[in-house]
Scaffold this active site. Structure first.
Site: not given
Length: 244
Positions: A165, A203
């Site tokens: 991701s 993230k």
């Protein structure tokens, strides 16, 4: 002969690769060259490819390789460079949630000098999700040798990346990220975030009003919007290691 902008872009990409181990994003290149659109960066990269200065690895996101340098840059590359000081970017409010203090001190006390070549051994805690959050494995027996030049002040540890991701930030499945332990992060930095006290993920952190956004770098993944009391910063990414 290279145009001024082609030369500037090649210098920027070469320095970014040497400092981080991966190529800059198109947004970073656009800002560095003060261009108004990314299409200009695409044209410059294509021109540098045609002239044999750059090579694109099309099977990898953001994978550029400098194949050769102009004569003036090559001569400069032979000269030793002073160490780069890496300081947090100025401006912007700090995100300061309450943080669960992991038992890092005992493990970090085992950090040792690995060699006279300028490396230290950091604890490698395990795999961290760069896709769906998973618990980070705390394997206290594993270590990894890291060049001192990649580290600054403070305490550090390493985590292996699981998932894809963050590929548009140049972070691939199986990469090892170096984390500077800390409880705060600037808006937009890539962090190790503890979610709901039991899930850990890598993230980009953004503040959105009274909420916290954990942004992936892959359009196939969704941004998670969470209340501040659900997200706790465990450290921020400062470097990446990759084996080929």
């Amino acid at each position: 002969m290279l145009t001024k902008k082609q030369h500037e872009l090649l210098v920027f990409i070469d320095k970014h690769l040497k400092a981080t181990g991966f190529s800059p994003s198109f947004e970073e290149m656009k800002e560095a060259l003060q261009l108004k659109s990314k299409s200009g960066i695409h044209r410059l990269i294509s021109a540098l490819e045609e002239r044999g200065f750059l090579r694109r690895r099309h099977h990898r996101a953001r994978a550029l390789e400098v194949t050769r340098l102009p004569d003036d840059m090559a001569a400069q590359a032979m000269q030793p460079e002073p160490p780069i000081e890496r300081t947090p970017p100025g401006g912007g409010a700090h995100f300061q949630p309450n943080v669960i203090r992991g038992d890092f001190s005992a493990r970090l006390s085992g950090v040792r000098s690995a060699s006279e070549a300028g490396a230290v051994a950091l604890p490698l805690y395990g795999r961290i999700a760069a896709g769906l959050p998973i618990e980070a494995l705390r394997d206290t027996t594993s270590q990894i040798e890291v060049p001192v030049a990649l580290l600054g002040s403070g305490e550090h540890y390493a985590l292996e990346v699981a998932g894809d991701s963050m590929i548009d930030a140049g972070i691939l499945d199986g990469d090892t990220v170096i984390i500077r332990r800390g409880e705060t992060a600037e808006n937009g930095q890539i962090v190790v975030a503890l979610v709901d006290d039991n899930e850990v993920t890598l993230k980009r952190l953004r503040r959105r009003g009274n909420s916290i956004a954990l942004e992936p770098a892959n359009r196939n993944f969704e941004t998670r919007i969470l209340p501040p009391d659900k997200v706790r910063v465990q450290g921020r990414m400062i470097a990446l290691l990759r084996r080929y």
